[in-house]
Design a protein around this motif. Structure first.
Motif, mmCIF file in Angstrom:
data_model
loop_
_atom_site.group_PDB
_atom_site.id
_atom_site.type_symbol
_atom_site.label_atom_id
_atom_site.label_comp_id
_atom_site.label_asym_id
_atom_site.label_seq_id
_atom_site.Cartn_x
_atom_site.Cartn_y
_atom_site.Cartn_z
ATOM 1 N N GLU A 153 -8.653 -0.957 -3.093
ATOM 2 C CA GLU A 153 -8.318 -1.809 -4.247
ATOM 3 C C GLU A 153 -7.598 -3.082 -3.804
ATOM 4 O O GLU A 153 -7.858 -4.166 -4.330
ATOM 5 C CB GLU A 153 -7.467 -1.028 -5.240
ATOM 6 N N VAL B 64 0.836 -1.202 0.000
ATOM 7 C CA VAL B 64 0.000 0.000 0.000
ATOM 8 C C VAL B 64 0.870 1.252 0.000
ATOM 9 O O VAL B 64 0.582 2.215 -0.717
ATOM 10 C CB VAL B 64 -0.997 -0.017 1.186
ATOM 11 N N GLU C 161 2.490 1.714 -3.613
ATOM 12 C CA GLU C 161 1.529 2.169 -4.621
ATOM 13 C C GLU C 161 1.032 3.569 -4.316
ATOM 14 O O GLU C 161 0.842 4.379 -5.231
ATOM 15 C CB GLU C 161 0.359 1.182 -4.730
ATOM 16 N N SER C 162 0.831 3.891 -3.063
ATOM 17 C CA SER C 162 0.386 5.241 -2.698
ATOM 18 C C SER C 162 1.456 6.277 -3.042
ATOM 19 O O SER C 162 1.136 7.355 -3.555
ATOM 20 C CB SER C 162 0.047 5.300 -1.205
ATOM 21 N N ARG D 178 1.509 6.722 -6.870
ATOM 22 C CA ARG D 178 0.379 7.522 -7.364
ATOM 23 C C ARG D 178 0.500 8.993 -6.978
ATOM 24 O O ARG D 178 0.123 9.870 -7.754
ATOM 25 C CB ARG D 178 -0.943 6.954 -6.851
ATOM 26 N N ASP E 150 -7.901 4.849 -1.413
ATOM 27 C CA ASP E 150 -8.204 4.183 -2.686
ATOM 28 C C ASP E 150 -7.349 2.932 -2.876
ATOM 29 O O ASP E 150 -7.850 1.874 -3.268
ATOM 30 C CB ASP E 150 -7.975 5.138 -3.862
ATOM 31 N N VAL E 151 -6.060 3.049 -2.622
ATOM 32 C CA VAL E 151 -5.146 1.914 -2.785
ATOM 33 C C VAL E 151 -5.520 0.796 -1.817
ATOM 34 O O VAL E 151 -5.520 -0.389 -2.181
ATOM 35 C CB VAL E 151 -3.670 2.357 -2.602
ATOM 36 N N THR E 152 -5.867 1.153 -0.586
ATOM 37 C CA THR E 152 -6.280 0.158 0.410
ATOM 38 C C THR E 152 -7.539 -0.566 -0.051
ATOM 39 O O THR E 152 -7.613 -1.805 0.012
ATOM 40 C CB THR E 152 -6.516 0.832 1.777
#
Length: 166
Positions: free
Chosen positions: A155, A40, A43-44, A47, A151-153
């Motif tokens: 997903e 997480v 990816e966070s 982004r 959002d990443v969490t």
């Protein structure tokens, strides 16, 4: 020398821009394993940097002339922020997102990631100078940190649930 402008993601899942701090929205599910937390966080961070690097022509806040500012982005894991030392040579420059993604892949739970610009005029573009208004490309990206983490969490949870349902 003037320091760079950029973002910093610290081990306690806080993203900072200068003196401002933005708490991430990491929930218990993510904190349950280091693997989830690392995924997480990576990816966070990716982004958030993507938002920071989005050109004005594509709806972002990164102004593009020669591309030098955008191409000067550097990611450092557990090191000092880069100094803003590089001077544009006036030539066209291309941003290499792959190099940034490869560096982020080294980012693990407990590490500190710094994404900063080495172009000597980055602070002027961020905050404004000589009568020009600042673009705020790093500050506006940092303000989205909490939502990006949520959002990443969500997903990640959905992917795990989909795998479990098979």
């Amino acid at each position: 020398m003037a320091p760079t402008t950029g973002i910093h993601v610290s081990p306690n899942n806080r993203l900072s821009r200068g003196q401002a701090r933005f708490s991430g929205q990491i929930d218990e599910w993510v904190l349950a394993t280091e693997q989830r937390l690392t995924a997480v966080m990576r990816e966070s961070a990716r982004r958030t940097i993507e938002v920071m690097q989005t050109p004005v022509s594509e709806g972002g806040n990164m102004p593009i002339d020669t591309g030098f500012l955008r191409a000067s982005l550097t990611v450092v894991i557990n090191g000092k922020p880069p100094q803003a030392l590089r001077v544009s040579d006036g030539q066209k420059h291309m941003y290499n997102a792959s190099a940034i993604v490869l560096e982020i892949a080294k980012f693990n739970a407990g590490d500190r990631l710094v994404a900063g610009y080495t172009a000597n005029y980055a602070l002027h573009v961020e905050y404004g100078a000589r009568g020009r208004e600042g673009r705020g490309f790093t500050r506006l990206a940092a303000q989205q940190w909490s939502q990006i983490v949520r959002d990443v969490t969500a997903e990640a949870k959905a992917r795990v649930a989909a795998r479990a349902a098979r």
